[in-house]
Design a protein around this motif. Structure first.
Motif, short mmCIF file in Angstrom:
data_model
loop_
_atom_site.label_atom_id
_atom_site.label_comp_id
_atom_site.label_asym_id
_atom_site.label_seq_id
_atom_site.Cartn_x
_atom_site.Cartn_y
_atom_site.Cartn_z
N VAL A 72 41.15 19.12 8.83
CA VAL A 72 41.27 18.08 7.81
C VAL A 72 42.40 17.10 8.17
O VAL A 72 42.25 15.88 8.04
N CYS A 110 41.26 14.85 10.88
CA CYS A 110 40.27 13.90 10.37
C CYS A 110 40.94 12.77 9.59
O CYS A 110 40.52 11.61 9.68
N VAL A 111 42.00 13.09 8.86
CA VAL A 111 42.66 12.09 8.03
C VAL A 111 43.60 11.21 8.84
O VAL A 111 43.64 9.99 8.65
N PRO A 139 41.42 10.59 13.42
CA PRO A 139 40.01 10.99 13.53
C PRO A 139 39.44 10.85 14.93
O PRO A 139 38.50 11.57 15.29
N GLY A 157 30.65 18.92 9.87
CA GLY A 157 30.90 18.09 8.69
C GLY A 157 32.20 17.31 8.82
O GLY A 157 32.27 16.12 8.46
N THR A 158 33.24 17.98 9.32
CA THR A 158 34.51 17.28 9.54
C THR A 158 34.36 16.19 10.60
O THR A 158 34.92 15.09 10.46
N GLY A 193 31.65 14.53 11.25
CA GLY A 193 30.93 13.43 10.62
C GLY A 193 31.84 12.58 9.74
O GLY A 193 31.75 11.35 9.75
N ALA A 194 32.74 13.24 9.00
CA ALA A 194 33.70 12.49 8.18
C ALA A 194 34.63 11.65 9.06
O ALA A 194 34.96 10.51 8.72
N GLY A 195 35.04 12.22 10.19
CA GLY A 195 35.90 11.48 11.11
C GLY A 195 35.19 10.26 11.68
O GLY A 195 35.78 9.17 11.78
N ALA A 206 32.75 8.61 10.29
CA ALA A 206 32.61 7.62 9.23
C ALA A 206 33.91 6.85 9.01
O ALA A 206 33.89 5.64 8.79
N SER A 207 35.05 7.55 9.09
CA SER A 207 36.33 6.87 8.90
C SER A 207 36.64 5.92 10.05
O SER A 207 37.43 4.99 9.89
N VAL A 267 27.14 7.91 12.22
CA VAL A 267 27.22 9.37 12.09
C VAL A 267 25.87 9.94 12.54
O VAL A 267 24.90 9.92 11.79
#
Length: 710
Positions: free
Chosen positions: A319, A322-323, A326, A664-665, A667-669, A671-672, A677
């Motif tokens: 996390v 990713c934040v 990413p 999933g992480t 994919g979030a990365g 997207a950011s 994705v």
């Protein structure tokens, strides 16, 4: 004590065989990887080729040196240029006036030779040249050869592969050996109770187990060192044949891999026995009066704390990455190491997860009910089978899934970023002539830019040089977050969000690929980071000597395609170009992944076979009770193999859960980063790994059950 230990090893050799094989294999692989890794630290010392007959070489500057701050001091920092600068014309005249000058190769891209050879005293040449160029003598002359760092660069990927493989080997071997020891100790509760009844103290029981682990560790580590010495040359040959290593690659004669692997193996054996020995020391004399109950204290405090720590650390790092960064999620180092923490945490906590997962499954009939209830009641046995399956499926899913997802995303991103119908690729393309009216043609070149990052660093960026800004703006579909691509000209630059100065209208100071500069360029557009290939962009005026390597084109029909063919490159549709430029996976990458997964699978097979052979062999009384209750031999075999298959299914589900969390992480990365994705779950690979585990588990449980029910 020694007599008891040796007698125990002889009597229970079958139960120790799995741990011995796993540990010996682990040590052997560590030796093999260590020998291969040591060979990647230093590329071979090649003799000079271009100016082999010249004792002195004068080469244009091949580095950009700028002063940066290191605390209160100012120190010079060098970055290698894409190509050396030409030797100064005035200096070349002075050299020719005094000595015979040898020129090898054509002029550099900026005009004039980039290096010349001299048959002259080195001291006199240095005195004349000063700081206007570099003077090379001896083996340094090979720096003037084409691509002097090619050997070292060829080892970069191999170094990463062997390091990753060694890390996976250490991770899986520790897990399998520790689990084997823990389960073997749990099955010996009655034995320890008898020893306590005979007067053995808890300390004596612990020392006996540690002595067994020491003997096993020494023997297995010694065997592993011999295995690694024999396997290292085979690995080197396989890497060369598979295209993962250059043809000259060979393992060396380093000693440190043997020391490291041997003591690591012994430490793993002892570490796996320490926790088990503590539990064994707590067994009281009354345990000899009871049937062995392997499900008491299935999750000791130490294992619970370690598993929780690894799980929270793995999730937290995923996390946090990713934040904050990413783009790091797209790197092999990240998606290989971080999932190991998550996988290890879930595997250690698997005894807590086995019962609820087993209860959720609805199996029909008496056999199905018995399979489900036995699996839920015998938590330790079920978890001991599920955990190695979890590790293998999670590695298969996270490694292959992350690599495939990153590659597919880059391909989709590349296709989305151009509105061209055709893309021409190749080295040193010729400008397109004869394109029909209505065709839009945008040639670009690969170059580099050097930019100060504050006062503390100099960063080298891979950039694109645009030949026709208007055509480029019409065909490019870049993720612009501010500004306008149409404003790009010779006095401006398009940057991405990684730049320190990234506001439209700000000025960026850059040095060009040939070291010329500084040049102050105005920011006219800012791009999202994407997967890492988004900018910067400049015009050809700020990329001296950069040869064209890509041409995008649209409109004009077949006449445009014919004109593009004359450029000397490969003409493809935009879809075909994106697929070719970003294939699903290269043969080299696929071979490397298979090597890593193969190691994990071998360990899992050893762990499963050893655990189930031990577990089923001590169930004679339970199986006999089922026969007395009226169960047929076939029904008993279905129960035993069904339990093994169910445990494998639980491990597979948990492994897929870890995979889902990691992807999933990712994919979030993505997207950011404003990247597409395009996640890929490798069902075939994960399914194949699970199928192999299931086959081994069923066979390893069926064989002893068949013997016990005769």
């Amino acid at each position: 004590m020694l007599t008891v230990v040796l007698s125990g090893l002889r009597a229970r050799w079958a139960s120790f065989l799995g741990g011995f094989l796993a540990l010996a294999l682990g040590v052997g692989l560590l030796v093999t990887m260590g020998l291969g890794l040591s060979a990647t630290f230093h590329a071979p010392e090649r003799s000079p080729q271009r100016f082999a007959s010249s004792p002195v070489v004068v080469q244009g500057q091949d580095r950009l040196t700028l002063d940066v701050r290191r605390g209160p001091d100012t120190v010079p920092v060098s970055q290698r240029l894409d190509r050396p600068q030409p030797v100064d014309k005035e200096l070349l005249r002075e050299l020719r006036a005094r000595w015979t000058v040898t020129v090898s190769g054509g002029p550099s891209s900026s005009g004039g030779p980039d290096a010349v050879g001299l048959d002259a005293p080195a001291a006199e040449v240095r005195a004349l040249v000063g700081d206007r160029a570099r003077v090379l003598t001896g083996d340094e002359r090979r720096n003037s050869d084409p691509d002097p760092e090619r050997d070292a660069q060829a080892l970069v990927g191999l170094n990463a592969l062997l390091g990753t493989t060694g890390g996976v080997t250490a991770f899986v071997s520790v897990f399998v050996v520790a689990s084997t020891f823990a389960f073997a100790v749990a099955l010996r509760r009655r034995e320890f109770g008898l020893l306590r009844t005979a007067g053995a103290t808890p300390g004596q029981v612990r020392r006996m187990l540690l002595a067994e682990a020491t003997a096993l560790g020494v023997l297995a580590s010694a065997a592993g060192c011999a295995l690694g010495a024999a396997g290292a040359p085979l690995l080197a040959r396989a890497l060369v044949d598979g295209g993962l290593a250059p043809e000259w690659f060979a393992v060396g004669d380093a000693v440190w891999p043997f020391h490291l692997a041997f003591w690591t193996g012994l430490t793993v054996a002892l570490a796996g026995a320490v926790a088990a020995s503590r539990r064994a020391g707590k067994v009281g004399p009354t345990a000899a009066l009871r049937e062995a109950d392997v499900d008491t204290d299935v999750l000791p405090l130490g294992r619970a704390l370690l598993g929780t720590g690894l799980l929270l650390t793995g999730l937290g790092l995923l996390v946090w990455t990713c934040v904050t960064e990413p783009s790091e999620l797209l790197k092999r180092k990240t998606y290989t190491t971080l999932p190991m923490l998550l996988t290890g945490g879930v595997a250690l906590l698997s005894p807590l997860l086995v019962r609820p997962v087993a209860r959720l499954l609805r199996l029909r009939g008496a056999v199905g009910t018995l399979v489900r209830e036995n699996s839920a009641a015998s938590v330790r046995r079920t978890a001991a089978v599920a955990a190695p399956v979890l590790v293998t499926v999670a590695l298969a899913g996270t490694l292959f899934g992350s690599a495939a997802s990153v590659t597919r995303t880059r391909g989709v991103e590349a296709r989305e970023q151009t509105a061209a119908q055709y893309v021409v690729s190749g080295e040193e393309l010729r400008p397109v002539t004869g394109a029909p009216d209505g065709a839009v043609v945008s040639p670009t070149a690969s170059t580099s830019l050097f930019v100060r990052d504050g006062a503390e660093a100099v960063v080298k960026y891979g950039a694109r040089a645009v030949a026709d800004p208007a055509a480029f703006a019409e065909l490019a579909r870049l993720p612009v977050v501010a500004g306008d691509l149409r404003d790009l000209d010779d006095r401006s630059i398009v940057v991405n969000e990684e730049f320190e100065r990234r506001r439209v209208g700000e000025t960026v100071e850059i040095w060009r690929a040939d070291g010329s500069g500084p040049v102050r360029l105005r920011v006219v557009a800012v791009l999202a980071l994407g997967t890492g290939d988004n900018g910067p962009y400049v015009t050809r005026a700020n990329a001296p000597g950069a040869p064209l390597d890509r041409i995008d084109a649209r409109g004009g029909g077949a006449a445009t395609a014919r004109a593009l063919e004359a450029s000397g490159g490969t003409v493809r549709t935009a879809d075909a170009w994106a697929a070719a430029a970003h294939p699903a996976s290269s043969p080299q990458t696929r071979l490397g992944m298979i090597l890593v997964l193969g190691i994990a699978l071998v360990y899992t097979v050893i762990g499963l076979a050893n655990t189930l052979l031990m577990a089923t062999s001590v169930r004679g009384g339970e199986l006999a009770s089922l026969r007395l209750a009226g169960a047929t031999r076939a029904q008993i075999l279905r129960v035993v193999t069904g339990e093994a298959a169910l445990a494998t299914a639980i491990g597979t589900l948990l492994g897929l859960g870890v995979t889902a969390a990691v992807l999933g992480t990712l994919g979030a990365g993505l997207a950011s980063l404003s990247a597409p994705v395009a996640l890929v779950l490798p069902w075939a690979t994960a399914g194949a790994a699970a199928a192999v585990c299931a086959a081994v588990a069923v066979a390893a449980s069926a064989l002893p059950a068949w013997r016990l029910t005769r």
